[in-house]
Enzyme design. Structure first.
Site, mmCIF file in Angstrom:
data_model
loop_
_atom_site.group_PDB
_atom_site.id
_atom_site.type_symbol
_atom_site.label_atom_id
_atom_site.label_comp_id
_atom_site.label_asym_id
_atom_site.label_seq_id
_atom_site.Cartn_x
_atom_site.Cartn_y
_atom_site.Cartn_z
ATOM 1 N N THR A 87 0.802 -1.225 0.000
ATOM 2 C CA THR A 87 0.000 0.000 0.000
ATOM 3 C C THR A 87 0.833 1.273 0.000
ATOM 4 O OG1 THR A 87 -0.137 -0.117 2.421
ATOM 5 C CG2 THR A 87 -1.956 -1.085 1.157
ATOM 6 N N LEU A 94 9.223 -1.161 0.220
ATOM 7 C CA LEU A 94 7.903 -1.317 0.812
ATOM 8 C C LEU A 94 7.896 -0.702 2.208
ATOM 9 C CD1 LEU A 94 5.036 -2.543 0.748
ATOM 10 C CD2 LEU A 94 6.022 -4.654 1.645
ATOM 11 N N LEU A 95 7.035 0.294 2.420
ATOM 12 C CA LEU A 95 6.924 0.944 3.725
ATOM 13 C C LEU A 95 5.736 0.427 4.525
ATOM 14 C CD1 LEU A 95 7.668 4.710 2.991
ATOM 15 C CD2 LEU A 95 9.237 2.945 3.805
ATOM 16 N N SER A 96 4.671 0.061 3.834
ATOM 17 C CA SER A 96 3.470 -0.357 4.542
ATOM 18 C C SER A 96 2.667 -1.284 3.651
ATOM 19 C CB SER A 96 2.632 0.868 4.929
ATOM 20 O OG SER A 96 1.538 0.494 5.744
ATOM 21 N N SER A 97 1.939 -2.190 4.284
ATOM 22 C CA SER A 97 1.127 -3.136 3.523
ATOM 23 C C SER A 97 -0.084 -3.535 4.346
ATOM 24 C CB SER A 97 1.945 -4.376 3.154
ATOM 25 O OG SER A 97 2.328 -5.084 4.326
#
Length: 325
Positions: A87, A94-97
């Site tokens: 996300t 990738l910082l957030s998922s």
């Protein structure tokens, strides 16, 4: 388009029902069947208005307000796939998922939430997990979620409000907890840590339960007091984005040089390597892993005792125990 159309809502409802059936068939609700109702009620697509799907030419962005009806349909079906969704990216990192829903269900069931519990979630992500907790507890004020990135907490707050939930969303370093909302009966982390923050224990009631990813596993701790906690790993493998904050560096890679062919493919050996990083040489870890009969995750545990935190195999007193930094 300011709101999703009727066809999108219809597709979302059908896809959500299918996801709940899939999670149910996988046995993820078995530990606490009440979670089935929460997953059936909370609309995941409201928490992922856009997400990224890896493809041969990089990440493809899918979003719910695309002018193309087919693109919107792909977005909503993907929102209810039992997979993690990227996300938030920054320079390809990738910082957030949004975590895999069946893993979320297993973690929430393992949290052993009871009516009236105050819960702290570390790693707000999209806000979806906080919404599930708020629905399960029936009181938004019992749930606090924290994240380091203001953009993440702002987006989580918007998503939660769109879905009709208003738990406390705090911007801050999750390793420090949220003392102003303590004490907590449960703490759940949705990001990987390298050790157990002492601040969490200090903000828990005696007997509280902490569930956190650690070394590609899920650790369930019971808190005795502000300086002591102990527990074992669950059987489930878990891979999460590392917790970000002051003083936390990325772990160095592990060398498989000198190990037998195929060692890197052995999932439980990789878990032991992650758990003993910096304290056991990979060859020593492999010899131990073979000697002890390739132990599964649930044979391992962690103890927080006073000034020291250590991981262990079978028994806290050893003979196999390793300090956690």
């Amino acid at each position: 388009m300011g709101a999703y159309d009727t066809e999108t809502d219809r597709l979302a409802a059908a896809a959500r029902d299918a996801l709940v059936r899939e999670i149910d068939a996988d046995g993820a609700f078995a530990g606490d069947p009440v979670w089935r109702e929460a997953f059936a009620a909370v609309p995941r697509h409201l928490f992922v208005p856009y997400y990224y799907v890896a493809g041969p030419h990089g990440y493809e962005r899918r979003w719910g307000e695309s002018p193309d009806p087919q693109a919107r349909a792909r977005w909503v079906r993907g929102a209810y796939a039992d997979v993690p969704l990227a996300t938030r990216l920054r320079d390809g990192e990738l910082l957030s998922s949004s975590s895999q829903p069946s893993l979320m269900a297993r973690m929430l069931a393992a949290l052993e939430v009871e009516e009236g519990d105050r819960v702290l979630e570390v790693g707000a992500g999209t806000g979806y997990n906080a919404a599930l907790l708020a629905h399960r507890l029936g009181d938004d004020d019992l749930v606090t979620t924290v994240d380091l990135e203001p953009e993440i907490t702002e987006a989580a707050r918007r998503h939660l409000a769109a879905a009709g939930f208003r738990p406390a969303v705090v911007t801050g370093d999750g390793a420090r907890g949220v003392p102003e909302r303590a004490p907590y009966d449960r703490i759940i982390a949705t990001c990987e840590l390298s050790t157990i923050p002492r601040a969490w224990l200090a903000q828990c009631r005696p007997g509280a339960r902490i569930l956190t990813p650690l070394a590609t596993g899920l650790l369930a701790l019971t808190v005795r007091d502000a300086a002591h906690a102990e527990g074992r790993f669950l059987p489930t493998a878990a891979y999460f984005v590392p917790l970000r904050g002051a003083g936390r560096a990325q772990p160095e890679g592990v060398s498989f040089a000198g190990l037998p062919d195929g060692a890197r493919e052995q999932e439980t050996f990789r878990f032991l390597l992650a758990l003993t990083r910096g304290t056991l040489d990979p060859r020593e870890a492999y010899a131990l892993w073979e000697r002890e009969g390739t132990p599964e995750r649930e044979r391992y545990g962690v103890t927080v005792g006073g000034e020291h935190t250590w991981a262990w195999l079978d028994e806290p007193a050893g003979p196999y125990a390793w300090p956690l930094s």
